[in-house]
Design a protein around this motif. Sequence first.
Motif, mmCIF file in Angstrom:
data_model
loop_
_atom_site.group_PDB
_atom_site.id
_atom_site.type_symbol
_atom_site.label_atom_id
_atom_site.label_comp_id
_atom_site.label_asym_id
_atom_site.label_seq_id
_atom_site.Cartn_x
_atom_site.Cartn_y
_atom_site.Cartn_z
ATOM 1 N N ASP A 82 -18.714 46.379 14.914
ATOM 2 C CA ASP A 82 -20.019 46.592 15.544
ATOM 3 C C ASP A 82 -20.376 45.036 16.064
ATOM 4 O O ASP A 82 -20.953 45.494 17.223
ATOM 5 C CB ASP A 82 -20.969 47.033 14.460
ATOM 6 C CG ASP A 82 -20.702 48.428 13.903
ATOM 7 O OD1 ASP A 82 -20.084 49.296 14.702
ATOM 8 O OD2 ASP A 82 -21.539 48.829 13.199
ATOM 9 N N TRP A 83 -20.112 44.218 15.531
ATOM 10 C CA TRP A 83 -20.424 42.912 16.178
ATOM 11 C C TRP A 83 -19.785 42.555 17.551
ATOM 12 O O TRP A 83 -20.169 42.170 18.407
ATOM 13 C CB TRP A 83 -20.369 41.713 15.147
ATOM 14 C CG TRP A 83 -20.907 40.289 15.941
ATOM 15 C CD1 TRP A 83 -20.220 39.506 16.368
ATOM 16 C CD2 TRP A 83 -22.378 40.072 15.630
ATOM 17 N NE1 TRP A 83 -21.225 38.600 16.889
ATOM 18 C CE2 TRP A 83 -22.361 38.729 16.517
ATOM 19 C CE3 TRP A 83 -23.186 40.534 15.262
ATOM 20 C CZ2 TRP A 83 -23.456 38.214 16.476
ATOM 21 C CZ3 TRP A 83 -24.772 39.990 15.303
ATOM 22 C CH2 TRP A 83 -24.462 38.680 16.136
ATOM 23 N N GLU A 84 -18.271 42.793 17.475
ATOM 24 C CA GLU A 84 -17.526 42.754 18.704
ATOM 25 C C GLU A 84 -18.218 43.655 19.810
ATOM 26 O O GLU A 84 -18.185 43.001 21.038
ATOM 27 C CB GLU A 84 -16.176 42.917 18.686
ATOM 28 C CG GLU A 84 -15.427 41.737 17.491
ATOM 29 C CD GLU A 84 -14.078 41.949 17.543
ATOM 30 O OE1 GLU A 84 -13.350 43.161 17.857
ATOM 31 O OE2 GLU A 84 -13.195 41.084 16.798
ATOM 32 N N ASN A 85 -18.464 44.637 19.525
ATOM 33 C CA ASN A 85 -19.086 45.506 20.393
ATOM 34 C C ASN A 85 -20.616 45.284 21.013
ATOM 35 O O ASN A 85 -20.840 45.447 22.318
ATOM 36 C CB ASN A 85 -18.976 46.986 20.014
ATOM 37 C CG ASN A 85 -17.617 47.776 19.982
ATOM 38 O OD1 ASN A 85 -16.918 47.605 20.874
ATOM 39 N ND2 ASN A 85 -17.414 48.684 18.830
ATOM 40 N N LEU A 86 -21.159 44.650 20.027
ATOM 41 C CA LEU A 86 -22.212 44.044 20.396
ATOM 42 C C LEU A 86 -21.988 42.850 21.393
ATOM 43 O O LEU A 86 -22.886 42.863 22.414
ATOM 44 C CB LEU A 86 -23.172 43.473 19.294
ATOM 45 C CG LEU A 86 -24.477 42.789 19.389
ATOM 46 C CD1 LEU A 86 -25.403 43.762 20.417
ATOM 47 C CD2 LEU A 86 -25.007 42.333 18.192
#
Length: 203
Positions: A82-86
């Motif tokens: 999720d953080w990488e996609n953010l």
Amino acid sequence: MSEIKITYFPVKALAEPIRMLLKYGNINFDDNRFQQENWPNIKPDMPFGQVPIYEEAGRIAHQSIAITRYVAKKVKLVGDSDWENLEIDSVVDTINDLRQKIAYYWYEQDAAVKESRKGPLIEETLPFYLTRLESIAEKNNGHFALKKLTWADIYFTGLLDYLNFMLGTNMIEKYPNLQAVANNVRSVPAIKSWIETRPQSDL
């Protein structure tokens, strides 16, 4: 006939990142380009009266960034968390913010108002965004996130001709790391082939 169809004007602009991602993933699609004069007849049938639209297996989707993100997931150019996609999404949204500010100038119909917007756009807005995007690209070795190719790179590169057309100049001419982002995308064999064979348009 392909299962997937992209409907848009006969230009690159907002549909080009979607097309590039489909080509990257070797996914066949119908590239449905209609002429400007036919738009009044087509518009009432479009969700919210806008294009591009994406059709797949009888279903229709609108909103170019949402479609681009969806296709990016198909071709695995998204993050692993999720953080990488953010991280990816935040860059894409920033690029879209810049696009809207350029369009705010370009599509103004009143010549005097348009001219009044040009100076602040060129002297303030562009440097503000481009220096920061340049720094991000430098930290990520010629990419916008994760130090590797993601859909943020393709989104930026797909829009670049459109943005340059509205500005009347090459906006990344003085930004070597942004040039590296575009070059990294354009050198992907499937995208390189698409660029060489796609219908020609200025924007």
